[in-house]
Design an enzyme around this catalytic site. Structure first.
Site, PDB file in Angstrom:
ATOM      1  N   GLU A  34      -2.751  48.193  29.134  1.00  0.00           N
ATOM      2  CA  GLU A  34      -2.462  46.823  28.894  1.00  0.00           C
ATOM      3  C   GLU A  34      -1.549  46.168  29.823  1.00  0.00           C
ATOM      4  O   GLU A  34      -0.917  45.259  29.340  1.00  0.00           O
ATOM      5  CB  GLU A  34      -2.228  46.861  27.403  1.00  0.00           C
ATOM      6  CG  GLU A  34      -0.622  47.444  27.293  1.00  0.00           C
ATOM      7  CD  GLU A  34      -0.437  47.518  25.792  1.00  0.00           C
ATOM      8  OE1 GLU A  34      -0.698  48.553  25.147  1.00  0.00           O
ATOM      9  OE2 GLU A  34       0.113  46.398  25.463  1.00  0.00           O
ATOM     10  N   CYS A  89      -2.673  49.515  22.802  1.00  0.00           N
ATOM     11  CA  CYS A  89      -2.431  50.937  22.720  1.00  0.00           C
ATOM     12  C   CYS A  89      -3.674  51.604  22.328  1.00  0.00           C
ATOM     13  O   CYS A  89      -3.450  52.892  22.504  1.00  0.00           O
ATOM     14  CB  CYS A  89      -1.435  51.333  22.024  1.00  0.00           C
ATOM     15  SG  CYS A  89       0.438  50.370  22.518  1.00  0.00           S
ATOM     16  N   HIS A 110       0.372  57.352  16.956  1.00  0.00           N
ATOM     17  CA  HIS A 110       0.806  56.595  18.015  1.00  0.00           C
ATOM     18  C   HIS A 110       2.153  56.471  17.949  1.00  0.00           C
ATOM     19  O   HIS A 110       2.644  56.057  16.841  1.00  0.00           O
ATOM     20  CB  HIS A 110       0.140  55.239  17.928  1.00  0.00           C
ATOM     21  CG  HIS A 110       0.431  53.975  18.695  1.00  0.00           C
ATOM     22  ND1 HIS A 110       0.817  54.312  20.193  1.00  0.00           N
ATOM     23  CD2 HIS A 110       1.260  52.967  18.623  1.00  0.00           C
ATOM     24  CE1 HIS A 110       1.470  53.550  20.751  1.00  0.00           C
ATOM     25  NE2 HIS A 110       1.860  52.183  19.654  1.00  0.00           N
TER      26      HIS A 110
HETATM   27  P1  HMG Z   1      15.016  45.682  14.850  1.00  0.00           P
HETATM   28  O1  HMG Z   1      14.585  44.676  14.035  1.00  0.00           O
HETATM   29  O2  HMG Z   1      16.287  45.329  15.762  1.00  0.00           O
HETATM   30  O3  HMG Z   1      15.726  47.109  13.872  1.00  0.00           O
HETATM   31  O4  HMG Z   1      14.025  46.453  15.514  1.00  0.00           O
HETATM   32  P2  HMG Z   1      16.065  46.885  12.404  1.00  0.00           P
HETATM   33  O5  HMG Z   1      17.222  46.022  12.032  1.00  0.00           O
HETATM   34  O6  HMG Z   1      14.702  47.121  11.602  1.00  0.00           O
HETATM   35  O7  HMG Z   1      16.564  48.468  12.449  1.00  0.00           O
HETATM   36  C1  HMG Z   1      15.995  49.382  12.800  1.00  0.00           C
HETATM   37  C2  HMG Z   1      16.312  50.776  11.826  1.00  0.00           C
HETATM   38  O8  HMG Z   1      17.400  51.011  12.323  1.00  0.00           O
HETATM   39  C3  HMG Z   1      16.191  50.462  10.540  1.00  0.00           C
HETATM   40  O9  HMG Z   1      16.085  51.465   9.891  1.00  0.00           O
HETATM   41  C4  HMG Z   1      17.514  50.208  10.329  1.00  0.00           C
HETATM   42  O10 HMG Z   1      18.306  50.503   8.897  1.00  0.00           O
HETATM   43  C5  HMG Z   1      18.450  51.144  11.569  1.00  0.00           C
HETATM   44  P3  HMG Z   1      14.589  51.662   9.175  1.00  0.00           P
HETATM   45  O11 HMG Z   1      14.670  50.550   7.966  1.00  0.00           O
HETATM   46  O12 HMG Z   1      13.413  51.026  10.042  1.00  0.00           O
HETATM   47  O13 HMG Z   1      14.379  52.892   8.365  1.00  0.00           O
HETATM   48  N1  HMG Z   1      19.582  51.004  11.671  1.00  0.00           N
HETATM   49  C6  HMG Z   1      20.820  51.809  11.863  1.00  0.00           C
HETATM   50  N2  HMG Z   1      20.701  53.183  11.706  1.00  0.00           N
HETATM   51  C7  HMG Z   1      22.065  53.962  12.098  1.00  0.00           C
HETATM   52  N3  HMG Z   1      22.936  53.095  12.596  1.00  0.00           N
HETATM   53  C8  HMG Z   1      23.152  51.808  12.421  1.00  0.00           C
HETATM   54  C9  HMG Z   1      21.753  51.225  12.109  1.00  0.00           C
HETATM   55  N4  HMG Z   1      21.550  49.623  12.236  1.00  0.00           N
HETATM   56  C10 HMG Z   1      20.312  49.792  12.021  1.00  0.00           C
HETATM   57  N5  HMG Z   1      24.117  51.347  12.768  1.00  0.00           N
HETATM   58  C11 HMG Z   1      11.807  46.686  15.416  1.00  0.00           C
HETATM   59  C12 HMG Z   1      13.030  47.224  15.054  1.00  0.00           C
HETATM   60  C13 HMG Z   1      10.383  47.568  15.062  1.00  0.00           C
HETATM   61  C14 HMG Z   1      11.330  45.236  15.146  1.00  0.00           C
HETATM   62  C15 HMG Z   1      11.764  46.630  17.043  1.00  0.00           C
HETATM   63  O14 HMG Z   1      11.885  47.954  17.480  1.00  0.00           O
HETATM   64  C16 HMG Z   1      10.722  46.158  17.684  1.00  0.00           C
HETATM   65  O15 HMG Z   1      10.566  44.810  17.661  1.00  0.00           O
HETATM   66  N6  HMG Z   1       9.537  46.688  18.391  1.00  0.00           N
HETATM   67  C17 HMG Z   1       8.506  46.169  19.319  1.00  0.00           C
HETATM   68  C18 HMG Z   1       7.218  46.393  18.536  1.00  0.00           C
HETATM   69  C19 HMG Z   1       6.834  47.570  18.037  1.00  0.00           C
HETATM   70  O16 HMG Z   1       7.117  48.392  18.698  1.00  0.00           O
HETATM   71  N7  HMG Z   1       6.213  47.683  16.715  1.00  0.00           N
HETATM   72  C20 HMG Z   1       5.578  49.049  16.311  1.00  0.00           C
HETATM   73  C21 HMG Z   1       4.383  48.779  15.644  1.00  0.00           C
HETATM   74  S1  HMG Z   1       3.401  47.929  16.765  1.00  0.00           S
HETATM   75  C22 HMG Z   1       2.543  49.050  17.806  1.00  0.00           C
HETATM   76  O17 HMG Z   1       3.006  50.419  17.872  1.00  0.00           O
HETATM   77  C23 HMG Z   1       1.956  48.640  19.104  1.00  0.00           C
HETATM   78  C24 HMG Z   1       2.550  48.584  20.284  1.00  0.00           C
HETATM   79  O18 HMG Z   1       2.738  49.943  20.825  1.00  0.00           O
HETATM   80  C25 HMG Z   1       1.748  47.544  21.621  1.00  0.00           C
HETATM   81  C26 HMG Z   1       0.526  47.996  21.601  1.00  0.00           C
HETATM   82  O19 HMG Z   1      -0.238  48.170  20.724  1.00  0.00           O
HETATM   83  O20 HMG Z   1      -0.136  47.767  22.739  1.00  0.00           O
HETATM   84  C27 HMG Z   1       4.005  48.096  20.125  1.00  0.00           C
END
Ligand code: HMG
Length: 376
Positions: free
Chosen positions: A80, A112, A234
């Site tokens: 991609e 992906c 994945h």
């Molecule tokens: P975010 O919104 O900044 O994070 O990013 P959050 O606020 O949800 O926090 C993440 C986790 O950290 C949470 O835990 C918090 O509690 C914890 P959870 O509730 O998930 O168990 N946390 C802490 N832990 C310890 N100490 C601290 C602390 N603070 C918070 N101080 C998000 C998360 C997934 C939104 C971000 O990583 C993102 O936008 N990523 C990009 C998109 C992505 O990877 N999506 C995954 C599914 S889609 C996919 O897999 C396809 C892809 O590969 C692309 C394709 O297909 O081509 C992306």
């Protein structure tokens, strides 16, 4: 007839960036990255390393392990991170690997999920033409906007596999369940180098499609969860795979995330890096064990399928090479990280090291020029 993965390997950058350093510069608690997201490092790519140089580095390792590379009559390139919407990047790879001209070469794109689509096409092809071998490559480098929630999950790598009859690593089983649903969770318009995304929606859709495809897989195969010995998911970041494991219930995926936690999201390659991580690091003998694979590509298409590990598989693994490549990566500073992010052209770049023997040496008149490096 048994068809599946005969050989498998990956290549990633010579350079990595610590998420501890990123956390400091982004004013984020590092615990959020290492515990909350499950990542400690990311592979970062100098301007002279791209999806072609990575792919050639990975595939060259496999070609030296097979008797007759002329039996490769198909090369499927999954990505991609394309830089050309017309010409298939696989054609560059075909040239640098000096493959037979009587070889069908094409690209596959579906986020992906693309490498899984490629693997399934390769399986069908070999089932029809048992003497053929298919080279299947997934190669991606992913960048998100600075300071975005996606930034700590960036990464990249290429996975190369040979799919053949009587495979030496994994025999693919007939059971598989696919699900497609249009969702705007992650996309990259052709004029952008950084991906756009709705992080929360993407995580929600990933888990929803896991539930649908896994339930259908169980129904179709008449197997139960207990019949699957190991799961590979994945892995856009390790916490996502841990959430998937939790949803299936009481599964240990430690060995499948060791490499992903230091490479970052390698998109099409990511699921297969989890598999390589399991093969290389699991202390138990995996012979005859059934592996369940969950492939997810935003947009979205998902598939749950399975395979059985073949007796003698350890003899053809490149485990020491994988570990050495990761151990020998060079850490970069925040300043270099910013430079690598912005600088997409090899012009005026310092003499950065490539992982393999090919470098992107120039881009002129919108054409890419590569040259061989003599490392010895
Ligand atoms: P975010 O919104 O900044 O994070 O990013 P959050 O606020 O949800 O926090 C993440 C986790 O950290 C949470 O835990 C918090 O509690 C914890 P959870 O509730 O998930 O168990 N946390 C802490 N832990 C310890 N100490 C601290 C602390 N603070 C918070 N101080 C998000 C998360 C997934 C939104 C971000 O990583 C993102 O936008 N990523 C990009 C998109 C992505 O990877 N999506 C995954 C599914 S889609 C996919 O897999 C396809 C892809 O590969 C692309 C394709 O297909 O081509 C992306």
């Amino acid at each position: 007839m048994h068809v599946g993965i005969d050989l498998i390997t990956f290549s990633t950058s010579k350079y990595f960036f610590k998420l501890e350093t990123l956390a400091k510069y982004r004013n984020v608690d590092y615990a959020k990255y290492c515990t909350g997201i499950g990542q400690t490092q990311m592979s970062v790519f100098p301007p002279n390393e791209d999806i072609i140089t990575l792919s050639v580095a990975a595939a060259e390792k496999l070609l030296s392990e097979i008797d007759n590379k002329d039996s490769i009559d198909m090369l499927i390139f999954a990505s991609e991170s394309s830089f050309d919407i017309s010409k298939a990047e696989g054609i560059y790879v075909h040239k640098f690997l000096k493959l037979n001209n009587e070889c069908r070469v094409f690209n596959i794109k579906q986020a992906c999920y693309s490498l899984t689509a490629a693997l399934q096409i390769a399986k069908s092809h070999v089932a029809l033409y048992p003497s053929s071998k298919v080279l299947v490559i997934g190669s991606d480098i992913i960048k998100y906007p600075s300071n975005s929630s996606g930034e700590p999950t960036q990464g990249g790598a290429a996975v190369a596999m040979i799919v053949s009859e009587s495979p030496r690593i994994l025999e693919l089983e007939p059971y598989s369940s696919v699900f497609t649903k249009e969702v705007m969770d992650f996309w990259r318009p052709i004029y952008k180098s950084e991906a756009l995304f709705d992080g929360k929606l993407s995580a929600y859709n990933y888990l929803e499609l896991l539930k649908i495809t896994f339930d259908k897989y169980i129904k179709k195969s008449r197997l139960s969860k207990k019949d699957i010995d190991y799961f590979c998911f994945h892995c856009p970041f390790c916490k996502m795979a841990q959430k998937a494991a939790r949803q299936i219930g009481d599964i240990d995926i430690h060995y499948t995330t060791i490499y992903n936690s230091v490479i970052g999201n390698s998109c099409s390659a990511s699921l297969y890096i989890s598999f390589i991580s399991l093969l290389d690091n699991c202390l138990n003998d995996l012979t005859e064990k059934r592996i369940g694979f969950f492939s997810y590509g935003s947009g979205s298409v998902a598939e749950f399928f399975s395979g059985k590990v073949v007796p003698g598989y350890k003899r053809v693994l490149l485990s020491q090479r994988h570990k050495k490549d990761l151990e020998e990566r060079i850490e970069i500073s925040f300043e270099d990280y910013e430079l690598f992010r912005k600088n997409t052209s090899p012009f005026n770049s310092k003499n950065y090291v490539n992982i393999g023997n090919l470098t992107l040496s120039n881009i002129s008149d919108d054409k890419r020029y590569y040259s061989k490096i003599n490392k010895f």
